[in-house]
Design an enzyme around this catalytic site. Structure first.
Site, PDB file in Angstrom:
ATOM      1  N   ASP A 127       6.931   3.573  -0.113  1.00 47.54           N
ATOM      2  CA  ASP A 127       6.059   2.497  -0.578  1.00 47.54           C
ATOM      3  C   ASP A 127       6.709   1.191  -0.126  1.00 47.54           C
ATOM      4  OD1 ASP A 127       4.047   1.233  -2.168  1.00 47.54           O
ATOM      5  OD2 ASP A 127       4.156   2.928  -3.558  1.00 47.54           O
ATOM      6  N   ASP A 152       1.872  -1.709  -0.166  1.00 47.23           N
ATOM      7  CA  ASP A 152       1.442  -2.126  -1.490  1.00 47.23           C
ATOM      8  C   ASP A 152       0.768  -3.504  -1.460  1.00 47.23           C
ATOM      9  OD1 ASP A 152       1.733  -1.768  -4.503  1.00 47.23           O
ATOM     10  OD2 ASP A 152       2.684  -3.722  -4.226  1.00 47.23           O
ATOM     11  N   GLU A 177      -2.954  -0.460   1.168  1.00 46.64           N
ATOM     12  CA  GLU A 177      -3.695  -0.522  -0.088  1.00 46.64           C
ATOM     13  C   GLU A 177      -4.529  -1.801  -0.035  1.00 46.64           C
ATOM     14  OE1 GLU A 177      -3.159  -0.884  -4.926  1.00 46.64           O
ATOM     15  OE2 GLU A 177      -1.861  -1.978  -3.573  1.00 46.64           O
ATOM     16  N   HIS A 199      -1.401   6.302  -9.122  1.00 42.03           N
ATOM     17  CA  HIS A 199      -0.645   5.920 -10.325  1.00 42.03           C
ATOM     18  C   HIS A 199      -1.237   4.701 -11.040  1.00 42.03           C
ATOM     19  CE1 HIS A 199       0.547   3.342  -7.125  1.00 42.03           C
ATOM     20  NE2 HIS A 199       1.157   2.529  -7.967  1.00 42.03           N
ATOM     21  N   ASP A 200      -2.287   4.113 -10.497  1.00 42.84           N
ATOM     22  CA  ASP A 200      -2.914   2.952 -11.127  1.00 42.84           C
ATOM     23  C   ASP A 200      -4.210   3.310 -11.847  1.00 42.84           C
ATOM     24  OD1 ASP A 200      -0.953   1.211 -10.162  1.00 42.84           O
ATOM     25  OD2 ASP A 200      -2.028   0.885  -8.291  1.00 42.84           O
TER      26      ASP A 200
HETATM   27  C1  GLC Z   1      -0.122  -2.066  -6.433  1.00 43.69           C
HETATM   28  C2  GLC Z   1       0.552  -0.901  -7.117  1.00 43.69           C
HETATM   29  C3  GLC Z   1       0.646  -1.178  -8.580  1.00 43.69           C
HETATM   30  C4  GLC Z   1       1.475  -2.411  -8.790  1.00 43.69           C
HETATM   31  C5  GLC Z   1       0.962  -3.578  -7.963  1.00 43.69           C
HETATM   32  C6  GLC Z   1       2.008  -4.625  -7.841  1.00 43.69           C
HETATM   33  O1  GLC Z   1      -1.431  -2.241  -6.838  1.00 43.69           O
HETATM   34  O2  GLC Z   1      -0.133   0.273  -6.809  1.00 43.69           O
HETATM   35  O3  GLC Z   1       1.164  -0.111  -9.293  1.00 43.69           O
HETATM   36  O4  GLC Z   1       1.470  -2.776 -10.133  1.00 43.69           O
HETATM   37  O5  GLC Z   1       0.631  -3.216  -6.643  1.00 43.69           O
HETATM   38  O6  GLC Z   1       3.036  -4.200  -6.994  1.00 43.69           O
END
Ligand code: GLC
Ligand code: CA
Length: 557
Positions: free
Chosen positions: A96, A197, A255, A332-333
């Site tokens: 990540d 990310d 993402e 995980h979100d």
């Molecule tokens: C992304 C991650 C999330 C995190 C955010 C800040 O959306 O998937 O879990 O809180 O970025 O890094």
């Protein structure tokens, strides 16, 4: 075809995967121990959540040293061993890569906040306050202002996530070079790519003017357009592609998330623009109307199957000619997909298998999320403090004057990210075999019923169904149908049934899935073979198939 186009991904949330030293936190050795597990399931590459040094304000996404493994997960040496052993088994590893922000404990930030003329000042985004408040009305993703006040220089820094995660200033070329060097470091070490990310947020509206949209209950304005998908992001990412990724056989998955249209996703994955190989989008994740509705706790949050299909249809039509998609149910979100779109009662097993059939024959590279392969589901925590996640805690603070505790609890149980973050349920022993110590977050108490050990021993389990689906996917003529076959929907507008065919000269592969817990009749054409069926037989009446609750079948013609 590049390796990830025929690959099968699996996402690991490291702190909740497997603890090997009894400190209650999953670790690198836990992942090493389970490498054969992935191979047996049929996975070909792993995405491992952030394992860098971090004060853990946001599950490790708040990084204080981008170059080293946090001791809670093991050592740099463990990571090297993980890479070597995984590669020996033919598994590739994605890390990540978090480039939008750092922790407020990162040495850059500690310097940056010192004084307005510190050499690292412009590594972050500092502005003066306005009328005794933050510089503007923008809201962060975590239910508060997008700015945090810092007494030292009497100014605010921008942070679109938590207060302990100051945003890096990508407008500063030095910051970009730092981040490019970082990415190269990991690739040189042997990682096979990155999940990038929060990558669509690297550029902000540099006028920093107030949003004119309406404030929500927090008093701030959730106007993501102020810091998402802005033109400069594509310039930065083009440089990233040229300087870091070009000429390496690695996978970059961005993402790009919420609010990204098909058009934007195409831009993010255009070799001349964003340059990602794949992108994660969120459109299919909340098709049960549960997101944001914290006052409607009595509503039935039933999955809207027609809308769900429309989303997949739109993305397929926009991308399949020249882009690969990702197919995934959750990460995980998100809450657990079984709780959102399936059934956690009597039809747990049937519905989990149905969800696998429905998704994993669609066009795209699968990413399975840890625990999905055994049908893990949402938690039933009864205390707000059990929701150990900064976004849940911030939400609680912002909602507690407006809603009752019971309402807040219900909302969190349904939507919180913690649902996906509870420890992996390995067996029916104490703490589900995740740890011999005391787990950092409570285990879901259904582990006696839902765990890997039982399911691996039972040929009819969800786990074995996943294995079957993945094995089938790898057969050349089926892979061809998935990737090159034409998608034909069967009754696209049907409100309860998700059915489609993938068609090549050799094969018509049809998936028919019932998303409801009642019998529904559906036309069944000619077929030669039945696969991945979640009932022992087909029930045919008047030339129609009678689909029982959550019944799903894959047929070949
Ligand atoms: C992304 C991650 C999330 C995190 C955010 C800040 O959306 O998937 O879990 O809180 O970025 O890094
Ligand atoms: Ca540990």
């Amino acid at each position: 075809m590049r390796w990830f186009e025929s690959g099968i991904g699996y996402q690991i949330y490291p702190q909740s995967f497997l603890d090997t030293n009894g400190d209650g936190i999953g670790d690198m050795r836990g992942i090493i121990q389970k490498l054969d597990y992935f191979c047996e399931l049929g996975v070909t590459f792993l995405w491992i959540g952030p394992i860098y040094q971090s004060p853990q304000d946001d599950g490790g996404y708040d990084i204080s040293d981008f170059y080293h493994v946090d001791p809670r997960y093991g050592s740099d040496q463990d990571l090297k061993e993980l890479l070597a052993k995984a590669h020996q088994k033919g598994l590739r590893i994605l890390l990540d890569l978090v480039m939008n922000h750092s922790s407020d404990q990162h040495p850059w930030f500690l310097e940056s906040r010192e004084s307005v003329d510190n050499p690292k000042r412009d590594y972050y985004i500092w502005r003066k306050g306005k009328n005794g408040g933050p510089p503007n009305n923008w809201e962060s993703f975590f239910s508060e202002s997008a700015w945090q006040y810092d007494k030292l220089t009497d100014m605010y820094y921008m942070k679109i996530f938590s207060a302990h995660m100051p945003d890096l200033n990508w407008a500063n070329p030095e910051v970009r070079q730092e981040m490019f060097a970082l990415a190269k470091y990991w690739l040189d070490l042997g990682v096979d790519g990155f999940r990038l990310d929060a990558i669509s947020h690297l550029s902000r509206d540099e006028s920093f003017r107030d949003s004119r949209k309406r404030a929500d209950a927090t008093g701030f304005v959730p106007d993501w357009s102020k810091f998402s998908n802005r033109p400069k992001v594509f310039e930065y990412l083009k440089d990233f592609r040229h300087q870091v990724l070009d000429n390496r056989d690695v996978l970059a998955v961005g993402e790009v998330g919420g609010g990204a249209s098909v058009g934007l996703a195409r831009k993010f994955s255009d070799p001349l623009d964003g340059g990602f190989d794949l992108v994660f989008t969120f459109d299919h994740c909340w098709q049960n109307d549960s997101f944001g509705n914290d006052t409607k706790e009595d509503q039935k949050f039933e999955v809207q199957v027609d809308k769900l299909k429309a989303v997949f249809d739109r993305w397929y039509r926009g991308m399949h000619q020249d882009r690969m998609l990702v197919v995934y149910w959750l990460n995980h979100d998100h809450p657990r997909v079984l709780s959102q779109y399936g059934d956690t009662g009597v039809y747990r097993k049937e519905s989990a298998k149905m969800l696998a059939n429905t998704l994993y024959f669609l066009y795209g590279t699968p990413f399975i999320y840890q625990g999905e392969e055994i049908g893990m589901s949402n938690v039933t925590y009864q205390k707000i403090s059990d929701f150990r996640d900064v976004s849940a805690q911030n939400y609680y603070k912002s909602a507690k004057d407006r809603l009752s505790k019971a309402q807040i609890l219900k909302f969190l149980q349904r939507t919180s990210r913690i649902n996906a973050r509870t420890p992996m349920q390995w067996d029916d022993g104490e703490h589900a075999g995740f740890t011999t110590g005391s787990p950092w977050v409570k285990v879901n108490d259904n582990y006696l019923k839902v765990n890997v050990k039982d399911q691996m021993a039972d040929p009819d389990s969800i786990w074995h169904h996943y294995q079957k689906v993945l094995t089938l996917r790898k057969e050349p003529k089926i892979r061809k149908a998935i990737i090159h076959g034409k998608l034909k929907w069967l009754h696209l507008r049907h409100p309860d049934i998700f059915a489609y065919s993938k068609i090549t000269d050799e094969l018509t592969l049809t998936v028919i899935s019932n998303f409801r817990n009642r019998e529904i009749e559906f036309p069944l054409g000619e077929y030669r073979e039945i696969h991945c069926h979640n009932y022992p037989d087909l029930l045919i009446r008047n030339h129609k198939i009678v689909l029982r609750p959550y019944e799903s079948v894959v047929v070949f013609a």
